[in-house]
Design an enzyme around this catalytic site. Structure first.
Site, PDB file in Angstrom:
ATOM      1  N   GLU A 169       0.860  -1.193   0.000  1.00 36.57           N
ATOM      2  CA  GLU A 169       0.000   0.000   0.000  1.00 36.57           C
ATOM      3  C   GLU A 169       0.888   1.232   0.000  1.00 36.57           C
ATOM      4  OE1 GLU A 169      -3.787  -0.345   2.486  1.00 36.57           O
ATOM      5  OE2 GLU A 169      -2.335  -1.479   3.648  1.00 36.57           O
ATOM      6  N   HIS A 196      -5.803 -11.186   5.356  1.00 36.07           N
ATOM      7  CA  HIS A 196      -5.810 -11.090   3.892  1.00 36.07           C
ATOM      8  C   HIS A 196      -4.713 -11.958   3.257  1.00 36.07           C
ATOM      9  CE1 HIS A 196      -8.525  -7.969   4.838  1.00 36.07           C
ATOM     10  NE2 HIS A 196      -7.696  -6.949   4.844  1.00 36.07           N
TER      11      HIS A 196
HETATM   12  C1  BG6 Z   1      -7.992  -3.481   5.791  1.00 36.56           C
HETATM   13  C2  BG6 Z   1      -6.883  -2.983   6.667  1.00 36.56           C
HETATM   14  O1  BG6 Z   1      -8.453  -4.728   6.242  1.00 36.56           O
HETATM   15  O2  BG6 Z   1      -7.518  -3.608   4.459  1.00 36.56           O
HETATM   16  C3  BG6 Z   1      -6.330  -1.670   6.138  1.00 36.56           C
HETATM   17  O3  BG6 Z   1      -7.363  -2.811   7.997  1.00 36.56           O
HETATM   18  C4  BG6 Z   1      -5.936  -1.799   4.693  1.00 36.56           C
HETATM   19  O4  BG6 Z   1      -5.218  -1.241   6.920  1.00 36.56           O
HETATM   20  C5  BG6 Z   1      -7.072  -2.402   3.885  1.00 36.56           C
HETATM   21  O5  BG6 Z   1      -5.594  -0.521   4.193  1.00 36.56           O
HETATM   22  C6  BG6 Z   1      -6.634  -2.710   2.471  1.00 36.56           C
HETATM   23  O6  BG6 Z   1      -7.751  -3.065   1.719  1.00 36.56           O
HETATM   24  P1  BG6 Z   1      -7.805  -2.796   0.152  1.00 36.56           P
HETATM   25  O7  BG6 Z   1      -9.116  -3.356  -0.267  1.00 36.56           O
HETATM   26  O8  BG6 Z   1      -7.687  -1.324  -0.029  1.00 36.56           O
HETATM   27  O9  BG6 Z   1      -6.627  -3.535  -0.424  1.00 36.56           O
END
Ligand code: BG6
Length: 528
Positions: free
Chosen positions: A250, A274
């Site tokens: 990210e 995840h």
């Molecule tokens: C969330 C986390 O579960 O997923 C966040 O708590 C993170 O910290 C987010 O930014 C990322 O999700 P995506 O869908 O933007 O990849």
């Protein structure tokens, strides 16, 4: 994707322009009318994700018009005030612009119920209101409780739902289900305790533990790619695969969630859920059927096969933690993690983690899985790449450029797609070879409207399909991988062996140790 229980089937309303690439795609199904009760109704998640998802499901005709939302929270609001607040939020966060007439119709089914989470009387009032609404709006007493609250409130809400008999199903009741947001516990012990608390009130078949990655189109496609094609599965094993890399990068920082993140860190926030979900989907055996339990049984077997016999030496050798300092992201200066609001100035919370895992089963023995995730990295990129072994004989060894091994990269986001790298001859009289890419992108093959992960998951929960939700034993198996590492880090911090943080600048690919982790095995991270 999953085999679902039979329910009412209705085609989505005609789309403005018929898309020939959608021709022949199956019709989506519509769940029975239900009342969605959101706890934590004034919070960020409700505004950004849950209500926009419900609105969009309604917009495309996938929710029946009777669908009702009851928002339960502490602050005093009238129904009208709450609807007005939500309209603003949905207008801001919906993936398509809000249509006034449709919103008015949808909003007429939204109600606000004020109450304290610990007050049993408030749940009695909620129960009465649900009974009235069931009659008035025709929701057949079907209830979906959504816990969009901080994890510490979960046990209290669940206990009180039980005391008010709101878990009851059948005999004059419709169905009753509960959706629980991540993080599911803080470690293995607290997850077990939470599972026990939930289990005292709800049966496992009523519980939907959400991990929104499982609702992403590209993550769901992983299963279709692996088990809908015949040519990849025969080579999907230790005989042909050299190693697997999973990256969840990210470029964002903690975005005002400093207090939450101080308790979580990258390991609890992303790795435990995840990333281990991605790993289990890429490594699992083919399930005997596409239904919730067969799928989850196979994912569980992968998680259980991960070598989680961690000791100090192995954690020091196979796991790297990092924290970002100030730097530049997308041409703008950004502060370091320790300068973020609600973060301790000497925080040892990790915003980056990279590690090497082994799955000890017949398919994957000796194939390393390298995982890395971090905030404030150079760019957002989530990808799983499977790197294959070199051919047994180097017939083209005298060429200048050493051909790179075959690679299959599944890009989860952004630029969703699948890339296959292979070696080709460079045109000309000589025998130069070079790696080239065959690239499939979703955008150009399917000109369709991709639903948000929360839309897919909310719809599934209302249809009673738990395939894309995590089961109690699965969550615990994932904690069993991650908790010993977290514990080791805590011990090191307390014994004065604190990490030298920050150890990477915002806008880079993480600490140098993460490169060494993979390079010492003669491999390197894929450049994304
Ligand atoms: C969330 C986390 O579960 O997923 C966040 O708590 C993170 O910290 C987010 O930014 C990322 O999700 P995506 O869908 O933007 O990849």
């Amino acid at each position: 994707m999953a085999r679902r229980a039979p329910t009412l089937t209705r085609s989505a309303p005609p789309r403005p322009q018929a898309n020939p690439l959608r021709a022949g795609l199956r019709l989506e199904r519509v769940p029975e009318p239900a009342c969605v009760v959101v706890f934590g109704a004034t919070g960020d998640l409700t505004h950004r994700k849950i209500l926009p998802a419900l609105y969009n499901l309604r917009r495309v005709g996938l929710l029946p018009p009777e669908t009702t939302v009851v928002a339960f929270a502490r602050r005093p609001y009238t129904d009208e005030q709450y609807r007005a607040e939500l309209k603003e939020a949905v207008a801001q966060f919906s993936r398509v612009p809000i249509q006034d007439a449709l919103w008015d119709d949808f909003a007429a089914g939204i109600f606000y119920q004020q109450g304290e989470f610990h007050d049993q009387e408030a749940y009695k009032r909620l129960s009465q209101r649900l009974e009235q609404l069931s009659v008035a709006r025709g929701t057949r007493d079907n209830r979906l409780f959504y816990l969009a609250t901080p994890p510490s409130l979960g046990p209290t809400i669940i206990e009180n739902l039980g005391k008010a008999s709101l878990d009851a199903e059948g005999r004059g009741h419709g169905w009753s289900r509960i959706v629980i947001e991540k993080p599911f516990g803080q470690d293995l012990e607290s997850a077990r305790e939470l599972n026990r608390d939930v289990g005292h009130v709800f049966r496992e078949s009523q519980v939907y533990r959400i991990d929104h990655y499982l609702g992403k189109e590209t993550v769901r496609n992983l299963l279709v790619f692996r088990f809908g094609n015949g040519i990849f599965e025969p080579i999907w094993n230790r005989r042909y695969v050299d190693h697997v890399q999973i990256t969840v990068a990210e470029s964002l920082g903690v975005e005002g969630r400093g207090a939450f993140y101080e308790e979580a860190g990258a390991s609890r926030d992303i790795l435990q859920n995840h990333m281990l979900q991605l790993l289990s989907l890429v490594a699992m055996e083919p399930p005997i059927a596409f239904d919730a339990d067969d799928l989850r049984n196979e994912k569980l077997r992968v998680l259980r096969a991960i070598d989680c016999d961690w000791n100090e030496e192995r954690v020091a050798h196979d796991v790297v933690r990092g924290q970002y300092g100030p730097g530049w992201v997308a041409g703008k200066p950004v502060p370091g993690y320790r300068e973020e609001p609600e973060v301790a100035r000497d925080s040892t919370t990790e915003t980056f983690v990279a590690l090497r895992l082994h799955i000890q089963n017949w398919r994957w023995a000796d194939v390393p899985f390298y995982l890395r995730t971090g905030k404030r990295l150079a760019k957002p990129a989530t990808e799983i790449s499977v790197q294959f072994k070199q051919p047994p004989l180097a017939l083209f060894h005298d060429v200048q450029q050493n051909p790179e091994p075959n690679l299959l990269a599944m890009r989860i986001q952004p630029d969703e797609g699948i890339l296959l790298r292979f070696v080709a001859k460079v045109p000309g009289l000589g025998l130069d070879v070079r790696s080239v890419n065959m690239d499939f992108t979703y955008g150009s093959s399917f000109v369709s409207d991709t639903p948000e992960a929360y839309e897919t998951l909310l719809l599934d929960a209302m249809l009673g399909d738990a395939s894309l939700f995590t089961r109690a034993d699965e969550v615990e198996a994932a904690w069993a991988v991650v908790s010993p590492i977290d514990r080791m880090w805590d011990q090191w911090d307390q014994s004065g062996n604190r990490p030298q943080f920050p150890n990477y600048a915002a806008g880079t690919w993480g600490p140098e140790e993460a490169d060494r982790l993979i390079e010492r095995d003669g491999r390197r991270w894929r450049r994304l």
